[in-house]
Design an enzyme around this catalytic site. Structure first.
Site, PDB file in Angstrom:
ATOM      1  N   ASP A   1      -7.071  -1.487  -4.420  1.00 56.68           N
ATOM      2  CA  ASP A   1      -7.947  -1.232  -3.405  1.00 56.68           C
ATOM      3  C   ASP A   1      -8.938  -0.195  -3.857  1.00 56.68           C
ATOM      4  O   ASP A   1     -10.310  -0.372  -3.880  1.00 56.68           O
ATOM      5  CB  ASP A   1      -7.300  -0.656  -2.220  1.00 56.68           C
ATOM      6  CG  ASP A   1      -6.625  -1.526  -1.464  1.00 56.68           C
ATOM      7  OD1 ASP A   1      -6.717  -2.952  -1.444  1.00 56.68           O
ATOM      8  OD2 ASP A   1      -5.701  -1.109  -0.751  1.00 56.68           O
TER       9      ASP A   1
ATOM     10  N   ASP B   1       0.635  -1.060  -0.036  1.00 57.70           N
ATOM     11  CA  ASP B   1       0.162  -0.167  -0.064  1.00 57.70           C
ATOM     12  C   ASP B   1       0.844   1.408   0.149  1.00 57.70           C
ATOM     13  O   ASP B   1       1.992   1.162   0.584  1.00 57.70           O
ATOM     14  CB  ASP B   1      -1.022  -0.022   1.126  1.00 57.70           C
ATOM     15  CG  ASP B   1      -1.968  -1.142   1.205  1.00 57.70           C
ATOM     16  OD1 ASP B   1      -2.358  -1.389   0.103  1.00 57.70           O
ATOM     17  OD2 ASP B   1      -2.191  -1.772   2.210  1.00 57.70           O
TER      18      ASP B   1
END
Length: 167
Positions: free
Chosen positions: A139, A113
């Protein structure tokens, strides 16, 4: 089906490419890149869990769960007669995002991330909190696809005369 496949492949490619950049520039160079001070930055993080970093199952179980969901989406789209752009776009985003994160889980057991919006950091009910997680392109695609399903539900799944009388 071509639109679905192309969008899913685009999401996978964009996700994997941006994660490689994040590893090189953010992890290996040990830095965070501020875009808008105190609001938006690129910050490296590794997530062994699911959304918001929640770890509710071992990595192998999360991998199997992700695989089952992606397979379910692929089968559902293949069997559906709905070929509207909004249907194919929503599910293409979800499938591409799921596969993008699944590639990370297979390769390293965790998801990379790097996109961070600092919406609020501070005390809430006596506990220190950061109210927005660090996330990635996959995401974002999953979230946008899911929002499309909710916002355009009646257009994606039209209520036909047949479905009204089937129950």
């Amino acid at each position: 089906m071509k639109m679905f496949s192309m969008l899913a492949l685009f999401v996978i490619a964009a996700d994997q490419f941006t994660k490689k950049l994040a590893v090189f520039f953010l992890r290996d160079m040990q830095q965070s890149i501020t875009i808008i001070p105190d609001f938006f930055s690129f910050t490296y993080a590794e997530n062994r869990g699911v959304a918001f970093g929640m770890e509710f199952a071992p990595p192998f179980v999360l991998l199997m769960l992700t695989g089952a969901i992606v397979l379910g989406v692929l089968v559902f789209v293949a069997r559906s007669r709905n070929r509207t752009p909004i249907f194919l776009s929503a599910f293409g985003l979800i499938a591409g995002g799921g596969i993008g994160n699944m590639i990370d889980r297979i390769a390293s057991g965790r998801v990379t991330d790097f996109i961070y919006f600092d919406l609020y950091k501070g005390e809430l009910f006596g506990h220190w909190v950061s109210l927005w997680p660090i996330f990635n392109v996959a995401d974002s695609a999953i979230t946008i696809g899911a929002c499309m399903l909710v916002l355009f539900y009646n257009r994606i799944f039209p209520d036909t005369e047949e479905t009204r009388h089937a129950g």
